[in-house]
Write an enzyme that holds these catalytic residues in place. Sequence first.
Site, PDB file in Angstrom:
ATOM      1  N   GLU A  65     -17.391  57.373  14.268  1.00  0.00           N
ATOM      2  CA  GLU A  65     -16.269  56.579  13.762  1.00  0.00           C
ATOM      3  C   GLU A  65     -14.908  57.227  14.025  1.00  0.00           C
ATOM      4  O   GLU A  65     -13.874  56.572  13.922  1.00  0.00           O
ATOM      5  CB  GLU A  65     -16.398  56.378  12.247  1.00  0.00           C
ATOM      6  CG  GLU A  65     -16.185  57.659  11.465  1.00  0.00           C
ATOM      7  CD  GLU A  65     -16.056  57.466   9.964  1.00  0.00           C
ATOM      8  OE1 GLU A  65     -15.827  56.324   9.521  1.00  0.00           O
ATOM      9  OE2 GLU A  65     -16.163  58.464   9.247  1.00  0.00           O
ATOM     10  N   HIS A 113     -13.851  53.695   6.408  1.00  0.00           N
ATOM     11  CA  HIS A 113     -13.459  54.922   5.699  1.00  0.00           C
ATOM     12  C   HIS A 113     -12.405  54.627   4.637  1.00  0.00           C
ATOM     13  O   HIS A 113     -11.389  55.307   4.525  1.00  0.00           O
ATOM     14  CB  HIS A 113     -12.913  55.946   6.707  1.00  0.00           C
ATOM     15  CG  HIS A 113     -13.227  57.363   6.337  1.00  0.00           C
ATOM     16  ND1 HIS A 113     -13.975  58.185   7.123  1.00  0.00           N
ATOM     17  CD2 HIS A 113     -12.890  58.104   5.256  1.00  0.00           C
ATOM     18  CE1 HIS A 113     -14.084  59.382   6.553  1.00  0.00           C
ATOM     19  NE2 HIS A 113     -13.439  59.347   5.421  1.00  0.00           N
ATOM     20  N   ARG A 136     -19.710  61.565   4.083  1.00  0.00           N
ATOM     21  CA  ARG A 136     -19.371  61.989   5.434  1.00  0.00           C
ATOM     22  C   ARG A 136     -20.394  61.427   6.410  1.00  0.00           C
ATOM     23  O   ARG A 136     -21.596  61.416   6.125  1.00  0.00           O
ATOM     24  CB  ARG A 136     -19.330  63.518   5.545  1.00  0.00           C
ATOM     25  CG  ARG A 136     -18.121  64.163   4.866  1.00  0.00           C
ATOM     26  CD  ARG A 136     -16.841  63.852   5.645  1.00  0.00           C
ATOM     27  NE  ARG A 136     -15.657  64.459   5.051  1.00  0.00           N
ATOM     28  CZ  ARG A 136     -14.844  63.861   4.194  1.00  0.00           C
ATOM     29  NH1 ARG A 136     -15.121  62.620   3.812  1.00  0.00           N
ATOM     30  NH2 ARG A 136     -13.789  64.462   3.721  1.00  0.00           N
ATOM     31  N   ASP A 143     -19.532  53.354   4.723  1.00  0.00           N
ATOM     32  CA  ASP A 143     -18.079  53.476   4.833  1.00  0.00           C
ATOM     33  C   ASP A 143     -17.724  54.564   5.833  1.00  0.00           C
ATOM     34  O   ASP A 143     -16.607  54.623   6.315  1.00  0.00           O
ATOM     35  CB  ASP A 143     -17.470  53.797   3.464  1.00  0.00           C
ATOM     36  CG  ASP A 143     -15.954  53.792   3.487  1.00  0.00           C
ATOM     37  OD1 ASP A 143     -15.372  52.774   3.917  1.00  0.00           O
ATOM     38  OD2 ASP A 143     -15.336  54.805   3.101  1.00  0.00           O
TER      39      ASP A 143
END
Length: 433
Positions: free
Chosen positions: A365, A397, A336, A360
């Site tokens: 984001e 993500h 996260r 990621d």
Amino acid sequence: MKTIRYEVRNPLGMHARPAAFLAQTCVRLTSQITIRCGEKTANGSDVLQLLGLHATDGSILEITADGGDEDAALDEVLAILDEKMKSRRNEAPMKIAFFGTKDYDRMFFSELAKDRGEGTYNCDIKYFRCRLTPETANLAAGYEAVCIFVNDECPREAVEILKDCGVKLILLRCAGFNNVDLQAAKECGIKVARVPAYSPYAVAEHAIAILMEANRRLHKAVNKVRDNNFALSGLLGVDLHNKVAGIVGTGKIGQCMARICKGFGMTVIAWDAFPNKSLEEEGLLTYVDKDELFERADLISLHAPLIQGEYGTYHLIDKRAIDLMKDSAMLVNTARGGLIDTEALIDALKEGKFHAVALDVYEGEDKNVYMDRSDDYLHHDITARLMMFPNVVLTSHQAFFTREALQAIAAQTLENARNFNEGRSLGEAECGV
């Protein structure tokens, strides 16, 4: 290699629900399972191929196991087929409003939800391309459930609107639930169910992939070759062999990452609020406190949930934690974004901290996740500021994004809907307060 025969005994044939359970079983088996029905052959771990067999009542399946656990694998396959082919009482179909729909969502959800009758998932899904937010929550009017993902927003305002719309269930097609106000849902009498695990291998494999991309500067190397530049300057990496890997969070994903690091010949240390001593007993890793992990680790990989509050994990990686790390440390986050204080990370990168950073997920984001903004103006600068560093790699993500994970997400989400519709327990899928 061993082959057995199985006769399908169900009025609907091998419909979506038993096919989904069978695929999930085959994914985790050591042996590879192949199933033949007439002239058609399917990979046992691919639910769409299994449905493509069109096995009807009375069809004969030839099931082949090839690998190290053939007898045990075939026993598991037969047990799944015998159990999931049974009919179960049939309620009226549950109406589900599905938000943030992408083509790859439809690919699995539509196939699994199309059957009707005893033993099926028994759902009617209406797909909406927009995300769930307080502004779009009214689209759920007349639906018993909504299905949302990590980039949907379900604060108290949205939950209260959903209640007024008649929604009784929020289905999260992901493991995280920090985007839902659970207290508001409880007060409104709305159950919240998630997918506790789909493919830990997918996330851990992505973590090591982007870490290696950042370490060996593969993103730069590809672009240099495209420009007819074959010089090696700026591409210097480090061996992972004999380095120390620090795993933060040792759930299923963290364990997978630890095993990958062990395979590279790394020493693995870990921190978890609730240590799993069996992992130490098998010799996979050694638990240490957070400060020691930050100080010793050459690679720090984050696999913890995002928990707010005094003893939570929000900004677990802050300025103090970064200061403890080696200047040559490598940091990867596939968990996260809120685990890392982005401003502290950027400040450290400006000072030359870190050999490699692979993200990621990252703070800021949310408005970009799964959106094509290639023709948009820059609305905020977090992404651009991170991307200016040559030792940083960002992906969108996507760590979960494998075929195996998508079919597991669809199967578990629809199983959650079915259990709720029939008044059954949601088990570990239910999100409590």
